[in-house]
Design a protein around this motif. Structure first.
Motif, PDB file in Angstrom:
ATOM      1  N   HIS A 186       0.730  -1.555   0.035  1.00 48.55           N
ATOM      2  CA  HIS A 186       0.289   0.184   0.245  1.00 48.55           C
ATOM      3  C   HIS A 186       1.102   1.186   0.665  1.00 48.55           C
ATOM      4  O   HIS A 186       0.482   2.170  -0.318  1.00 48.55           O
ATOM      5  CB  HIS A 186      -1.384   0.061   1.370  1.00 48.55           C
ATOM      6  CG  HIS A 186      -2.065   1.680   0.830  1.00 48.55           C
ATOM      7  ND1 HIS A 186      -3.091   1.209  -0.182  1.00 48.55           N
ATOM      8  CD2 HIS A 186      -1.941   2.005   1.022  1.00 48.55           C
ATOM      9  CE1 HIS A 186      -3.850   2.434  -0.599  1.00 48.55           C
ATOM     10  NE2 HIS A 186      -2.737   3.511   0.031  1.00 48.55           N
TER      11      HIS A 186
ATOM     12  N   HIS B 245      -7.116  -3.334   3.321  1.00 52.07           N
ATOM     13  CA  HIS B 245      -8.323  -2.696   2.693  1.00 52.07           C
ATOM     14  C   HIS B 245      -7.890  -3.542   1.416  1.00 52.07           C
ATOM     15  O   HIS B 245      -8.900  -3.980   0.796  1.00 52.07           O
ATOM     16  CB  HIS B 245      -8.563  -0.613   2.438  1.00 52.07           C
ATOM     17  CG  HIS B 245      -7.494  -0.614   1.849  1.00 52.07           C
ATOM     18  ND1 HIS B 245      -7.471   0.561   1.552  1.00 52.07           N
ATOM     19  CD2 HIS B 245      -6.486  -0.704   1.099  1.00 52.07           C
ATOM     20  CE1 HIS B 245      -6.489   1.005   1.217  1.00 52.07           C
ATOM     21  NE2 HIS B 245      -6.112   0.588   0.640  1.00 52.07           N
ATOM     22  N   HIS B 246      -6.987  -4.599   1.584  1.00 46.95           N
ATOM     23  CA  HIS B 246      -6.480  -4.918  -0.004  1.00 46.95           C
ATOM     24  C   HIS B 246      -7.099  -6.462   0.515  1.00 46.95           C
ATOM     25  O   HIS B 246      -7.230  -7.359   0.137  1.00 46.95           O
ATOM     26  CB  HIS B 246      -5.408  -5.178   0.030  1.00 46.95           C
ATOM     27  CG  HIS B 246      -4.817  -3.916  -0.680  1.00 46.95           C
ATOM     28  ND1 HIS B 246      -5.003  -3.011  -2.387  1.00 46.95           N
ATOM     29  CD2 HIS B 246      -4.130  -2.853   0.411  1.00 46.95           C
ATOM     30  CE1 HIS B 246      -4.470  -2.407  -2.784  1.00 46.95           C
ATOM     31  NE2 HIS B 246      -4.345  -2.167  -1.494  1.00 46.95           N
TER      32      HIS B 246
HETATM   33 CU   LIG Z   1      -4.214  -0.057  -0.275  1.00 42.91          CU
END
Ligand SMILES: [Cu+2]
Ligand code: HEM
Lengths: 196, 596
Positions: free
Chosen positions: B288, B337-338
């Motif tokens: 991220h 959030h992945h």
């Molecule tokens: Cu991300």
């Protein structure tokens, strides 16, 4: 062309390039071992059973090795301090001792590894041993790196003492910071792997 | 500008030139000069981008016309990969994994950070070079070796890595040998990034010219500084994960292997006790922040070009810098959030959905500030500005489509569909890639003393801009219909995909058109080195320090050590003699010339 602040401190930041650089490098190392330690925590939390380190590893030998490394940190400080006092011979002595202690550590570690191998305690056996081998192995590689750097400053690199004294002292200080970090990692590794 | 041409200084510069005669190898191959290294990085990265893009053009054939024989090229791929010119799914998987890896780690990051960072950053802060020139050289060569290992992996038994650019375990642990090459390549690339990051941070903090305080830094430098911190702190955990996966593959440990796995009716010989989720956590903890590594330098480039070509200061410089730093911090706490679909639990999901919404705020602030900067400007439209202007709405689309993904409920539907592919390509392709092109057109005159051809540039711009939208817009449609992102046949086998299959064809034609329009760029890039229009040191009439150096800058960069007297974007200052006041210009004690 001269790069500014390789030796002198920049007045508004209070640092020279080498010192800032080594601190940044250590920050990344903290993240490296931080990642590995979090892997350890996650795996251990998820495990149904986990062997007690002291039942598989030789605690007295580990304690001895901890003392060896702490000792080498002390001699490293002495080496740097000797340079600051202008005593090059003392520097050679203490730096030599540091390197010797590092080799001692590796020797003892090698003996432990050999014991593990002969008892068939290999990394593929279970997650605990996998962690043990990987973490101590990576730490060992860091020790080897430290030996290379320190030997360079003890031997050929020390020619700088006559030509660029300030810069040499700086570099030894940076090498020292690295070396203390490698010790510090072991001080976390030892209880985590041997005692808990 | 006038003050750099006094006879005394020219003599000084020439004297400096004679001081060290460097051999050809030292000057162009194993150079320690940040400008040469920057160009090495940029050119190598562009070659990788072209290669990675070609892989994707191949994939687009399989997606548009699954099972059809690929004319001419199909036969060159070899019988093991494409018997009779028909691409095998296994080969498609290699292309997919390597496309992602190459574009991110060998293309965009080395171009944005290694290329632009190296070339521009020291010039913009008025430094003679990077803080550690030798280390700089090493990081380029580590990157180069990593690239070679990655490309060579296509020739490994079983071909290149084929478990996606994310290398999810346990699939990647039992994958063919190419995965091992991938991991080794990554270790080189990570080492390169770490060395580079240390160098950038030390340079930006220590080598600023006198008078160049932090709040006078051009936004580009800020963007590179925050990016370097992300690289420094986010990459090591991936290195750790890479080492663990290597152990799993080579030594037989079970860091990522749960017990009881059976593959084609054969139980795997692993002790078990490992966790596939652990890989995902470690991977996304890097990846991220990595997406911000992809976008922040692009924002920096766009900000410079927008300020220069609107002839007015950036709107909200302080808010921009504040948002940037906040973004940097926050990017370390949104990674999961992945992983909403992994079953990590609703508490975790709520936490990461909240942080994801929070991180959207600074992104919106930055984008808004750049838009507002346009307002009331007297805008010029040279080629770099066209690219920079296109970046703004494209990044907007990318960012906005990210919001539904960041909420765990809608993500259940979108996850692993083409919608996600559409989302992130809008940020990195029409977003970052356009911004990188903008940067190349903008700083090309600094590196060569010539501008790139305007007409070719405009063809390149309009062609790329339209083609990119043709490629990626349809992905939102197929994604909303639920088509999975990893199918080699684009969903042919699935009932729910039947209505949208036509869009795959549209997308593919877009991709090939995009490839076609790059020819204009490649030609222009090389042609202009010798035939471009010659310009002076500051062709865009910009304010920052790099335009004060000669073009191309000599070894050591500046003919006189620069001193900074003002902020970075003093355009159209009321009462000033010209509509730009350079950072290095001392304040004029006598305001009279303003009237002339
Ligand atoms: Cu991300
Ligand atoms: C501004 C707000 C943004 C939000 C809220 C956001 C949110 C998300 C979410 C939740 C996902 C996971 C989707 C899924 O797998 O189900 C995702 C994927 C992704 N995003 Fe974003 N994103 C944003 C901006 C960006 C930016 C600026 C970039 C890069 C420059 C980016 C690059 C990516 C990539 C590469 C993936 C896909 C990774 C993969 O699964 O292969 N995103 N985004």
């Amino acid at each position: 062309m001269e790069i500014p602040y390789t030796v002198a401190e920049r007045p508004d930041t209070g640092l020279n390039n080498v010192k800032l650089g080594i601190w940044l490098f250590l920050a990344s190392e903290v993240m490296l071992f931080g990642g590995l330690f979090s892997a350890y925590i996650l795996l251990r939390m998820g495990a149904t059973e986990w062997p007690l380190g002291s039942t598989l590893l030789n605690v007295p030998i580990g304690t001895f090795n901890t003392a060896v490394l702490i000792g080498s940190s002390v001699t490293m400080v002495m080496a740097h301090a000797s340079l600051k006092l202008g005593n090059f011979d003392k520097f050679r002595l203490y730096m030599g001792l540091t390197i010797l202690l590092a080799f001692t550590f590796l020797g003892v570690k090698g003996y432990e590894y050999w014991e593990k191998i002969t008892h068939d305690h290999l990394p593929a056996q279970n997650t605990y041993l996998a962690i043990y081998w990987t973490l101590t192995g990576l730490h060992g590689l860091h020790i080897v790196g430290g030996i290379i750097v320190n030997s360079y400053f003890w031997g050929p690199g020390s020619a700088m003492w006559r030509t660029k004294r300030e810069q040499f002292i700086n570099r030894v200080e940076a090498a020292g910071l690295y070396w203390h970090f490698v010790d510090l990692v072991w001080i976390f590794l030892f209880p985590v792997l041997y005692l808990l | 500008m006038e003050n750099v041409t006094t006879a005394e200084q020219i003599a000084h510069a020439e004297h400096g030139h004679e001081e060290h005669e460097l051999s050809f190898l030292q000057t162009y191959v194993f150079s320690q000069d940040h400008k040469v290294i920057g160009i090495q990085y940029a050119v190598t990265a562009m070659l990788f981008l072209l290669f990675g893009f070609s892989l994707m053009m191949l994939m687009r054939w399989s997606l548009a016309f699954p099972g059809a024989s690929l004319p001419v090229i199909g036969n060159l791929l070899g019988q093991t990969n494409a018997p009779g010119g028909i691409m095998l799914p296994e080969f498609y998987n290699q292309l997919g994994a390597m496309h992602g890896t190459i574009m991110v780690f060998l293309g965009v990051v080395p171009l944005a950070v290694g290329g632009f960072g190296n070339f521009v950053l020291p010039l913009q802060i008025g430094a003679p070079d990077m803080a550690f020139p030798k280390l700089n050289m090493f990081s380029y060569w580590a990157f180069f070796l990593g690239g070679v290992v990655m490309i060579a992996s296509f020739f490994a038994p079983g071909g290149a890595a084929n478990s996606g650019w994310t290398s999810y375990a346990p699939l990647s642990v039992i994958a063919t040998q190419g995965q091992t090459w991938w991991l080794i390549g990554m270790i080189f690339l990570i080492t390169s990034s770490l060395l580079g990051a240390i160098n950038f941070i030390v340079t930006a903090i220590q080598l600023r010219a006198p008078g160049l305080s932090f709040m006078r830094l051009p936004f580009f430098v800020w963007a590179q500084l925050v990016t370097a911190f992300l690289l420094l702190l986010a990459f090591p955990p991936l290195e750790a994960a890479g080492v663990l996966q290597l152990m799993d593959r080579l030594v037989g440990t079970s860091f990522f292997m749960p017990a009881g796995l059976v593959v084609t009716d054969q139980p795997l010989e692993y002790s078990g006790g490992g966790s596939p989720l652990l890989w995902q956590h470690l991977f996304w903890f890097l990846a991220h922040p990595e997406v911000y590594v992809l976008i922040l330098p692009a924002m920096g480039i766009v900000a410079e070009i927008v300020a220069t070509n609107t002839r007015k200061p950036l709107w909200g410089y302080k808010a921009l810098v504040g948002s940037l730093v906040f973004l940097g911090f926050m990017s370390f706490v949104v990674w999961a959030h992945h992983m909403f679909m992994t079953g990590m639990g609703t508490t975790m999901s709520s936490f990461f959905q909240t942080t994801t919404m929070i991180i959207s705020i600074p992104s919106v602030v930055i984008l808004s500030a750049l838009f507002i900067s346009l307002y009331g400007g007297s805008i010029r439209f040279p080629v770099p500005m066209l690219f920079a202007l296109a970046f703004l709405p494209m990044f907007g689309i990318g960012g906005l489509t990210g919001l539904p993904l960041g909420l765990s409920a809608p993500d259940l539907h979108f996850h692993d569909t083409y919608y996600v592919i559409g989302h992130f390509h809008y940020v990195v392709a029409p977003g970052t890639i356009l911004a990188l092109f903008a940067g190349i057109y903008h700083w090309y005159p600094k590196a060569t003393g010539r501008v790139m051809n305007e007409l070719l540039g405009k063809i390149h711009f309009w062609g790329s801009f339209i083609a990119m939208n043709v490629v990626f817009m349809p992905m939102f449609i197929t994604g909303l219909a639920g088509v999975n992102r990893r199918l080699y046949d684009g969903g042919l086998e699935y009932a729910h995909a039947q209505d949208v299959l036509g869009w795959n064809v549209v997308s593919s034609y877009g991709a090939w058109a995009l490839g076609f329009f790059q020819i204009f760029f490649i030609f222009n890039f090389f042609w202009s080195i010798r035939h471009g229009k010659q310009v002076d040191d500051n062709p865009w009439k910009a304010t920052t320090l790099e335009w004060q150096a000669p073009s191309p800058p000599p070894h050591g960069n500046f003919t006189t050590p620069p001193e900074v007297h003002r902020g970075p974007y003093e355009y159209s200052v009321p009462g000033a003699a010209t509509d730009f006041t350079m950072q290095g210009q001392a304040s004029d004690p006598d305001p009279e010339p303003a009237q002339v």
